[in-house]
Write an enzyme that holds these catalytic residues in place. Structure first.
Site, PDB file in Angstrom:
ATOM      1  N   GLU A 285       0.883  -1.164   0.000  1.00 47.00           N
ATOM      2  CA  GLU A 285       0.000   0.000   0.000  1.00 47.00           C
ATOM      3  C   GLU A 285       0.920   1.212   0.000  1.00 47.00           C
ATOM      4  O   GLU A 285       1.654   1.437   0.960  1.00 47.00           O
ATOM      5  CB  GLU A 285      -0.875  -0.007   1.249  1.00 47.00           C
ATOM      6  CG  GLU A 285      -1.351  -1.412   1.593  1.00 47.00           C
ATOM      7  CD  GLU A 285      -2.806  -1.506   1.902  1.00 47.00           C
ATOM      8  OE1 GLU A 285      -3.529  -0.565   1.559  1.00 47.00           O
ATOM      9  OE2 GLU A 285      -3.216  -2.516   2.474  1.00 47.00           O
TER      10      GLU A 285
ATOM     11  N   CYS B 184      -1.538   9.286   3.226  1.00 45.94           N
ATOM     12  CA  CYS B 184      -1.470   8.872   1.828  1.00 45.94           C
ATOM     13  C   CYS B 184      -2.694   9.386   1.088  1.00 45.94           C
ATOM     14  O   CYS B 184      -2.680   9.558  -0.117  1.00 45.94           O
ATOM     15  CB  CYS B 184      -1.374   7.359   1.737  1.00 45.94           C
ATOM     16  SG  CYS B 184      -2.731   6.539   2.553  1.00 45.94           S
TER      17      CYS B 184
HETATM   18  N1  NAD Z   1      -1.613   3.370   0.618  1.00 47.56           N
HETATM   19  C1  NAD Z   1      -1.723   3.368   1.945  1.00 47.56           C
HETATM   20  O1  NAD Z   1      -2.636   2.754   2.503  1.00 47.56           O
HETATM   21  C2  NAD Z   1      -0.737   4.107   2.783  1.00 47.56           C
HETATM   22  C3  NAD Z   1      -1.007   4.276   4.136  1.00 47.56           C
HETATM   23  C4  NAD Z   1      -0.081   4.988   4.914  1.00 47.56           C
HETATM   24  C5  NAD Z   1       1.060   5.509   4.350  1.00 47.56           C
HETATM   25  N2  NAD Z   1       1.281   5.330   3.028  1.00 47.56           N
HETATM   26  C6  NAD Z   1       2.471   5.920   2.409  1.00 47.56           C
HETATM   27  O2  NAD Z   1       3.578   5.780   3.290  1.00 47.56           O
HETATM   28  C7  NAD Z   1       4.509   6.828   3.101  1.00 47.56           C
HETATM   29  C8  NAD Z   1       4.843   7.461   4.428  1.00 47.56           C
HETATM   30  O3  NAD Z   1       5.325   6.522   5.331  1.00 47.56           O
HETATM   31  P1  NAD Z   1       6.887   6.326   5.620  1.00 47.56           P
HETATM   32  O4  NAD Z   1       7.595   7.617   5.440  1.00 47.56           O
HETATM   33  O5  NAD Z   1       6.988   5.603   6.906  1.00 47.56           O
HETATM   34  O6  NAD Z   1       7.265   5.365   4.400  1.00 47.56           O
HETATM   35  P2  NAD Z   1       8.671   4.650   4.071  1.00 47.56           P
HETATM   36  O7  NAD Z   1       8.485   3.972   2.777  1.00 47.56           O
HETATM   37  O8  NAD Z   1       9.802   5.568   4.237  1.00 47.56           O
HETATM   38  O9  NAD Z   1       8.808   3.550   5.247  1.00 47.56           O
HETATM   39  C9  NAD Z   1       7.833   2.577   5.459  1.00 47.56           C
HETATM   40  C10 NAD Z   1       8.459   1.381   6.169  1.00 47.56           C
HETATM   41  O10 NAD Z   1       9.385   0.759   5.286  1.00 47.56           O
HETATM   42  C11 NAD Z   1      10.625   0.536   5.967  1.00 47.56           C
HETATM   43  N3  NAD Z   1      11.688   0.497   4.958  1.00 47.56           N
HETATM   44  C12 NAD Z   1      12.420   1.530   4.485  1.00 47.56           C
HETATM   45  N4  NAD Z   1      13.287   1.098   3.538  1.00 47.56           N
HETATM   46  C13 NAD Z   1      13.080  -0.233   3.416  1.00 47.56           C
HETATM   47  C14 NAD Z   1      13.641  -1.244   2.591  1.00 47.56           C
HETATM   48  N5  NAD Z   1      14.589  -0.958   1.699  1.00 47.56           N
HETATM   49  N6  NAD Z   1      13.184  -2.509   2.717  1.00 47.56           N
HETATM   50  C15 NAD Z   1      12.212  -2.805   3.608  1.00 47.56           C
HETATM   51  N7  NAD Z   1      11.645  -1.897   4.409  1.00 47.56           N
HETATM   52  C16 NAD Z   1      12.058  -0.624   4.312  1.00 47.56           C
HETATM   53  C17 NAD Z   1      10.688   1.697   6.927  1.00 47.56           C
HETATM   54  O11 NAD Z   1      11.624   1.452   7.944  1.00 47.56           O
HETATM   55  C18 NAD Z   1       9.253   1.745   7.418  1.00 47.56           C
HETATM   56  O12 NAD Z   1       9.020   0.777   8.405  1.00 47.56           O
HETATM   57  C19 NAD Z   1       3.821   7.807   2.167  1.00 47.56           C
HETATM   58  O13 NAD Z   1       4.308   7.623   0.872  1.00 47.56           O
HETATM   59  C20 NAD Z   1       2.356   7.398   2.255  1.00 47.56           C
HETATM   60  O14 NAD Z   1       1.597   7.774   1.143  1.00 47.56           O
HETATM   61  C21 NAD Z   1       0.430   4.636   2.241  1.00 47.56           C
HETATM   62  N1  LIG Z   2      -6.973   5.435   5.625  1.00 51.00           N
HETATM   63  C1  LIG Z   2      -6.565   6.801   5.804  1.00 51.00           C
HETATM   64  C2  LIG Z   2      -5.262   7.084   5.138  1.00 51.00           C
HETATM   65  C3  LIG Z   2      -4.158   6.118   5.405  1.00 51.00           C
HETATM   66  C4  LIG Z   2      -2.882   6.603   4.792  1.00 51.00           C
HETATM   67  O1  LIG Z   2      -2.169   7.418   5.219  1.00 51.00           O
HETATM   68  C5  LIG Z   2      -7.602   7.745   5.238  1.00 51.00           C
HETATM   69  O2  LIG Z   2      -8.563   7.300   4.645  1.00 51.00           O
HETATM   70  O3  LIG Z   2      -7.440   8.950   5.386  1.00 51.00           O
END
Ligand code: NAD
Ligand code: A1AUG
Length: 522
Positions: free
Chosen positions: A294, A328
């Site tokens: 995600e 996100c």
């Molecule tokens: N689509 C969704 O449901 C959703 C929900 C929440 C956040 N997000 C996205 O998450 C991002 C923000 O979160 P963040 O800054 O913690 O994201 P990030 O990608 O920097 O980190 C996420 C996780 O991945 C780990 N990680 C980092 N490098 C890695 C690697 N090479 N291999 C394996 N694991 C690794 C990190 O330590 C952390 O636990 C934004 O882009 C946001 O849009 C998406």
């Molecule tokens: N589920 C949350 C977003 C999660 C990602 O950051 C929303 O609907 O706002």
């Protein structure tokens, strides 16, 4: 432990009304209690072992960087291997535990989390910089995931309900959803309770064992959740807690031949890297790994000339700045039809200027962003924005002993500009003008992402068009584009927003199971 909860009884957890004096008092008391525990040390947990190491991750309050919320022992590849062996061994027993018994652990955990709601929310306030309302919503969503996925496992185990098979004379056909094996849960900082807990328990209740690697910035709230699962009696080894460096520990586990699946939530860049690395079949690996990713978004709110313009402006502001735009789902773009553009922009600027900025524990509308790296990245985008649009408000660091940034608006931005295309993940809104409503929808669709969107209009046929043509996983009509509710708004996006899964949806647990068909001759 088992349960007799009917799977049809899910209801969303009510949000707290902080205008009520008793709730305010309770929240203040919880914040004070949590503050007393600042600086505590949290171990790695592998099976029944609790390991306190010298090397630690220091979790700092982003709203007041002199405060250490807690320190967490930092995992290594050796410990990742140990966690893998423990999870593999425990899988042999956990997979045989009846679904109703597995679900019961989730229901009990939901009950306890509900009782301690403000305490969990206080950790979110201090560790992630959420204000009370955002923290409360995060905790409520975590409770929802526990209640919802518990019920979903019950439903999935009644296969005649989930997938009634065609009757064949002389045959007795049965389909069973069995678990996959050991899963790696890699979670982000921004919903450090709800998403971390939701992705973990979805995997566990389906009969898998997991290694949880929380985000570096928010490991304490994850430790609190793991402690809760221990308290409700979840057998040791089912949930192994391994904070550590994403690249070192994360990649070791992603590439491990015994990893059966990876449930990742985070940025596009990391998600793509995991997807690629997980695809390579390692020596001794006898399956193709499943990757649930995600990822990010470049979400937007579209407003046409028939819309309720006050409501649309309020939705744009709520979508752009909730939790400082670190969702996100954040509406970091607004696309407004020319004939009402100036009017809507004026309203958006006014509402934005009214947002108060300050300490999350004092419940200001806008708090800090998560850490120095994010702060610098966002300020970098603001510098780019100054060359790509007209700065209408914000654009600077805000005062406070933390990572505070003014809510910022750039208007008249070209749809192809970087601030209209790239995920900034901060309190920055880019606004573009469209000649008409159809062009506005085209501009909305013109990114590589496809997570959330909102369309504001009173015209039913345009709304139908938006329903068919705005390409995103979660489309909201005359609403903000954040705040999906478990069960009601299954959440997850298209294209570079991920692998099209739906957290909090009725097919989510299928991602953590495989269907086995047994056909008996009568
Ligand atoms: N689509 C969704 O449901 C959703 C929900 C929440 C956040 N997000 C996205 O998450 C991002 C923000 O979160 P963040 O800054 O913690 O994201 P990030 O990608 O920097 O980190 C996420 C996780 O991945 C780990 N990680 C980092 N490098 C890695 C690697 N090479 N291999 C394996 N694991 C690794 C990190 O330590 C952390 O636990 C934004 O882009 C946001 O849009 C998406
Ligand atoms: N589920 C949350 C977003 C999660 C990602 O950051 C929303 O609907 O706002």
């Amino acid at each position: 432990m088992t349960t007799t909860v009917p799977y049809t009884t899910f209801k969303n957890e009510a949000l707290t009304d902080f205008s009520a004096e008793e709730n305010k008092t309770a929240m203040h008391a919880a914040l004070a209690r949590v503050r007393e525990g600042f600086g505590r040390k949290y171990p790695i947990i592998i099976g029944s072992e609790k390991l306190f190491l010298e090397e630690e991750i220091i979790s700092v309050n982003p709203g007041n960087v002199d405060e250490v919320v807690g320190t967490v022992s930092k995992g290594s590849t050796n410990l990742a291997e140990k966690a893998m062996q423990t999870a593999l061994a425990t899988f042999e027993t956990w997979k045989k535990v009846a679904p109703a018994e597995r679900a019961a652990y989730l229901f009990k955990a939901a009950e306890l989390m509900r009782e301690r709601k403000h305490e969990f929310s206080s950790y979110l306030v201090y560790e992630s910089g959420k204000n009370w309302v955002e923290a409360d919503a995060d905790t409520a969503e975590a409770i929802d995931f526990l209640e919802f996925y518990g019920r979903e496992m019950l439903r999935l185990s009644q296969t005649s309900v989930h997938q009634p098979l065609t009757k064949v004379e002389g045959d007795d056909n049965q389909i069973t959803y069995i678990p996959l094996g050991v899963g790696i849960i890699i979670s982000p900082f921004n919903f450090p309770l709800a998403i971390m807990a939701g992705t973990t328990v979805a995997a566990i209740v389906s009969g898998n064992t997991v290694i949880l690697k929380p985000a570096d910035a928010t490991p304490v709230i994850a430790a609190k959740f793991v402690g809760l699962m221990e308290e409700v009696g979840l057998p040791a080894g089912v949930l192994n807690y391994l904070p550590g460096d994403g690249i070192e520990v994360g990649e070791y586990l992603v590439e491990h031949p015994k990893t059966r699946f990876i449930s990742f939530t985070g940025s596009r860049a990391v998600g793509c890297r995991i997807y690629e690395r997980a695809a390579k079949v390692q020596k001794g690996q006898i399956w193709l790994k499943r990757v649930i990713a995600e990822m990010g978004g470049k979400d937007g709110v579209v407003v046409d000339e028939t819309a309720d313009l006050d409501a649309a402006a309020a939705a744009i502001v709520a979508s752009a700045y909730g939790y400082q735009g670190q969702k996100c789902s954040a509406g970091s773009r607004a696309i407004i039809v020319e004939s009402v553009y100036d009017e809507v922009v004026k309203k958006v600027v006014e509402l934005t200027k009214n947002l108060t900025i300050g300490l999350p524990e004092e419940n200001y509308a806008i708090g800090p962003v998560i850490d120095k790296k994010s702060f610098e990245k966002i300020m970098g985008y603001i510098a780019i924005g100054k060359t790509e649009g007209n700065l209408l408000t914000g654009g600077e660091r805000s005062k406070g002993n933390g990572f505070y940034i003014e809510p910022t608006i750039f208007a008249d931005v070209n749809p192809q500009a970087r601030i209209m295309q790239e995920e900034i993940f901060g309190p920055v809104l880019a606004i573009a003008k469209a000649a008409d409503w159809q062009e506005a929808i085209d501009i909305y669709n013109n990114t590589e992402y496809g997570l959330t969107g909102a369309y504001h209009s009173k015209d039913a046929s345009r709304i139908d068009y938006a329903h068919e043509n705005m390409h995103c996983g979660n489309l909201y009509i005359n609403k903000k584009c954040t705040g999906a509710l478990v069960g009601a708004n299954p959440f997850g996006g298209f294209n570079m927003s991920g692998t099209d899964s739906k957290a909090g949806g009725f097919d989510y647990l299928l991602l953590f199971t495989q269907a086995k068909l047994t056909s008996r001759k009568k």
